[in-house]
Design an enzyme around this catalytic site. Structure first.
Site, PDB file in Angstrom:
ATOM      1  N   LYS A  10      35.603  47.541  36.741  1.00 55.68           N
ATOM      2  CA  LYS A  10      36.791  47.515  35.864  1.00 55.68           C
ATOM      3  C   LYS A  10      36.910  46.152  35.194  1.00 55.68           C
ATOM      4  O   LYS A  10      36.376  45.149  35.691  1.00 55.68           O
ATOM      5  CB  LYS A  10      38.078  47.836  36.627  1.00 55.68           C
ATOM      6  CG  LYS A  10      38.477  46.827  37.725  1.00 55.68           C
ATOM      7  CD  LYS A  10      39.257  45.616  37.249  1.00 55.68           C
ATOM      8  CE  LYS A  10      39.511  44.618  38.375  1.00 55.68           C
ATOM      9  NZ  LYS A  10      39.770  43.252  37.972  1.00 55.68           N
ATOM     10  N   GLY A  97      31.501  39.096  43.146  1.00 54.96           N
ATOM     11  CA  GLY A  97      32.432  37.958  43.065  1.00 54.96           C
ATOM     12  C   GLY A  97      32.771  37.599  41.634  1.00 54.96           C
ATOM     13  O   GLY A  97      32.851  36.441  41.263  1.00 54.96           O
ATOM     14  N   GLY A  99      35.311  39.365  39.554  1.00 55.84           N
ATOM     15  CA  GLY A  99      36.569  39.830  38.972  1.00 55.84           C
ATOM     16  C   GLY A  99      36.435  41.196  38.340  1.00 55.84           C
ATOM     17  O   GLY A  99      37.250  41.609  37.517  1.00 55.84           O
ATOM     18  N   ALA A 101      35.976  44.017  40.324  1.00 59.31           N
ATOM     19  CA  ALA A 101      36.350  44.958  41.394  1.00 59.31           C
ATOM     20  C   ALA A 101      35.153  45.706  41.966  1.00 59.31           C
ATOM     21  O   ALA A 101      35.295  46.830  42.439  1.00 59.31           O
ATOM     22  CB  ALA A 101      37.417  45.948  40.917  1.00 59.31           C
ATOM     23  N   GLY A 102      33.978  45.083  41.949  1.00 58.53           N
ATOM     24  CA  GLY A 102      32.791  45.754  42.491  1.00 58.53           C
ATOM     25  C   GLY A 102      32.986  46.154  43.952  1.00 58.53           C
ATOM     26  O   GLY A 102      32.724  47.293  44.329  1.00 58.53           O
ATOM     27  N   SER A 104      35.826  46.503  45.640  1.00 54.64           N
ATOM     28  CA  SER A 104      36.904  47.507  45.762  1.00 54.64           C
ATOM     29  C   SER A 104      36.408  48.877  45.326  1.00 54.64           C
ATOM     30  O   SER A 104      36.760  49.905  45.919  1.00 54.64           O
ATOM     31  CB  SER A 104      38.099  47.119  44.892  1.00 54.64           C
ATOM     32  OG  SER A 104      38.645  45.908  45.331  1.00 54.64           O
ATOM     33  N   SER A 105      35.602  48.909  44.271  1.00 54.94           N
ATOM     34  CA  SER A 105      35.116  50.189  43.774  1.00 54.94           C
ATOM     35  C   SER A 105      34.136  50.813  44.769  1.00 54.94           C
ATOM     36  O   SER A 105      34.141  52.030  44.980  1.00 54.94           O
ATOM     37  CB  SER A 105      34.455  49.994  42.401  1.00 54.94           C
ATOM     38  OG  SER A 105      34.257  51.227  41.782  1.00 54.94           O
ATOM     39  N   ASP A 137      43.367  46.410  44.414  1.00 52.31           N
ATOM     40  CA  ASP A 137      42.709  47.036  43.264  1.00 52.31           C
ATOM     41  C   ASP A 137      42.162  48.426  43.571  1.00 52.31           C
ATOM     42  O   ASP A 137      41.730  49.133  42.673  1.00 52.31           O
ATOM     43  CB  ASP A 137      41.466  46.207  42.846  1.00 52.31           C
ATOM     44  CG  ASP A 137      41.825  44.993  42.020  1.00 52.31           C
ATOM     45  OD1 ASP A 137      43.000  44.870  41.647  1.00 52.31           O
ATOM     46  OD2 ASP A 137      40.910  44.185  41.761  1.00 52.31           O
TER      47      ASP A 137
HETATM   48  O1  C5P Z   1      44.533  42.979  48.131  1.00 55.96           O
HETATM   49  P1  C5P Z   1      43.296  42.171  48.121  1.00 55.96           P
HETATM   50  O2  C5P Z   1      42.680  42.027  49.490  1.00 55.96           O
HETATM   51  O3  C5P Z   1      42.289  42.624  47.122  1.00 55.96           O
HETATM   52  O4  C5P Z   1      43.721  40.706  47.652  1.00 55.96           O
HETATM   53  C1  C5P Z   1      42.921  39.574  47.846  1.00 55.96           C
HETATM   54  C2  C5P Z   1      43.772  38.331  47.807  1.00 55.96           C
HETATM   55  O5  C5P Z   1      44.228  38.072  46.469  1.00 55.96           O
HETATM   56  C3  C5P Z   1      45.028  38.364  48.638  1.00 55.96           C
HETATM   57  O6  C5P Z   1      44.769  37.973  49.948  1.00 55.96           O
HETATM   58  C4  C5P Z   1      45.935  37.395  47.918  1.00 55.96           C
HETATM   59  O7  C5P Z   1      45.587  36.065  48.265  1.00 55.96           O
HETATM   60  C5  C5P Z   1      45.551  37.589  46.474  1.00 55.96           C
HETATM   61  N1  C5P Z   1      46.431  38.557  45.776  1.00 55.96           N
HETATM   62  C6  C5P Z   1      47.725  38.205  45.451  1.00 55.96           C
HETATM   63  N2  C5P Z   1      48.523  39.110  44.799  1.00 55.96           N
HETATM   64  C7  C5P Z   1      48.038  40.323  44.462  1.00 55.96           C
HETATM   65  C8  C5P Z   1      46.709  40.708  44.767  1.00 55.96           C
HETATM   66  C9  C5P Z   1      45.928  39.785  45.431  1.00 55.96           C
HETATM   67  O8  C5P Z   1      48.192  37.103  45.729  1.00 55.96           O
HETATM   68  N3  C5P Z   1      48.837  41.175  43.808  1.00 55.96           N
END
Ligand code: C5P
Length: 328
Positions: A10, A97, A99, A101-102, A104-105, A137
């Site tokens: 994405k 790494g 951005g 969303a590899g 997450s996908s 994501d």
């Molecule tokens: O949810 P996810 O594990 O993908 O998020 C990774 C990190 O990104 C979180 O631990 C947080 O530090 C940051 N994050 C955030 N606010 C969001 C999504 C992510 O601060 N809405």
């Protein structure tokens, strides 16, 4: 039996940091868009009760910290079938790494693939709830297309009205603006940690964060009714794209400013931005041919600056079982 699941990347067409939530995450207002650049997961059931991940990308962990393994374990726990096992072969094409969303996908694709392979019978709402537990994501990665994403990123709304009847299902979507071409670039030596980017954003902009739900809602409504969503729906000229993390990352990662400068020079470019917490960057074009032509014009400069580049297109739909006709 082996099944193949497609896990698309994405980009963020809009990423606005509204404020901080009581759970420590940031409250976001985003527009996310699925690309036809995708990883593939081959899932085979095993009888040994083990979840085994193998991957063709050196350096990527295949242990319990990988979202594929975490997704498989969560699904198996929810199905209350601890004897289930699977071997998952992950073919990476999405830069890691970046951005995009590899990870997450890949996790979302694991939920889709193993739900089918193991015959768990979970419906879309169950899978979305599991996805939201695993990553902010990830619900978007399941649904895909063009979506408004609020909350931590897990609250999804269609960005565009469904296209008319008579189109093939893959294009009917809640919307993909047909044909939008994408030139994606990333410097292989650059990587950005998402927690770091959000932490730095808080240091720099925290005094200006909104606090009240009514203020958050006002910003959501401004996005729903704003020029980006209108342009995506109508095909009108795109406004400049906004990514609040770009201003945070650009001063720290030299390749971001350099890459944006190069992409802005592309012929027929419609808009340019960083995706997510970076450091990947993208330029949008009216169609795939324009993206390919722009890549041709910029290839020498991009290579000289050390960038890797991909030409792809926006697509509808998220992580899905591969069937003929749906392959990106
Ligand atoms: O949810 P996810 O594990 O993908 O998020 C990774 C990190 O990104 C979180 O631990 C947080 O530090 C940051 N994050 C955030 N606010 C969001 C999504 C992510 O601060 N809405």
């Amino acid at each position: 039996m082996t099944i193949t699941v497609v896990a698309p990347a994405k980009i963020n067409l809009h990423l606005e940091v509204l404020g901080l939530r009581p759970d420590g995450y940031h409250e976001l207002a985003m527009v996310m868009q699925t690309l036809d650049l995708a990883d593939r997961l081959l899932c085979t059931p095993t009888a040994d009760g083990r979840i085994t991940l193998v991957c063709d990308a050196p350096g990527l962990s295949t242990g319990g910290d990988n979202l594929v393994v975490r997704a498989a374990e969560l699904l198996r726990r929810r199905a209350a079938l601890p004897e289930l096992g699977a071997r998952i072969e992950l073919g990476k094409r999405i830069p890691i790494g970046a951005g995009l969303a590899g990870g997450s996908s890949d996790g979302a694709a694991t939920l889709v693939g193993l739900n089918a392979l193991w015959g768990c019978g979970f419906g879309a709402a169950d899978l979305l709830a599991m996805a939201a537990e695993l990553g902010s994501d990830m619900p978007f990665c399941l649904e895909g297309g063009t979506r408004l994403c609020f909350g931590r990123g897990e609250r999804l709304e269609p960005a565009l009205p469904p296209a008319g009847d008579g189109l093939p299902a893959s294009e009917q979507a809640v919307g993909v603006r047909p044909g939008l071409g994408v030139l994606l670039i990333k410097h292989p030596q650059a990587s950005v940690s998402t927690p770091w980017a959000f932490g730095r954003c808080r240091e720099l902009r925290g005094d200006f964060y909104l606090e009240r739900e009514s203020d958050f809602e006002q910003r959501r409504q401004a996005l729903r009714q704003g020029p980006l969503v209108a342009a995506l729906a109508s095909g009108a000229a795109l406004p400049p794209l906004r990514n609040d993390l770009q201003a945070v990352v650009e001063p720290e990662v030299a390749s971001v400013g350099e890459g944006l400068r190069l992409l802005r020079q592309a012929p027929q470019v419609l808009a340019v931005a960083m995706s997510g917490s970076g450091p990947s960057l993208f330029a949008l074009f009216a169609d795939a041919a324009a993206a390919t032509a722009a890549h041709g014009r910029l290839a020498a400069d991009l290579a000289a600056a050390g960038f890797e580049a991909w030409c792809c297109r926006c697509r509808a739909g998220g992580a899905s079982l591969e069937t003929s006709g749906t392959t990106p």
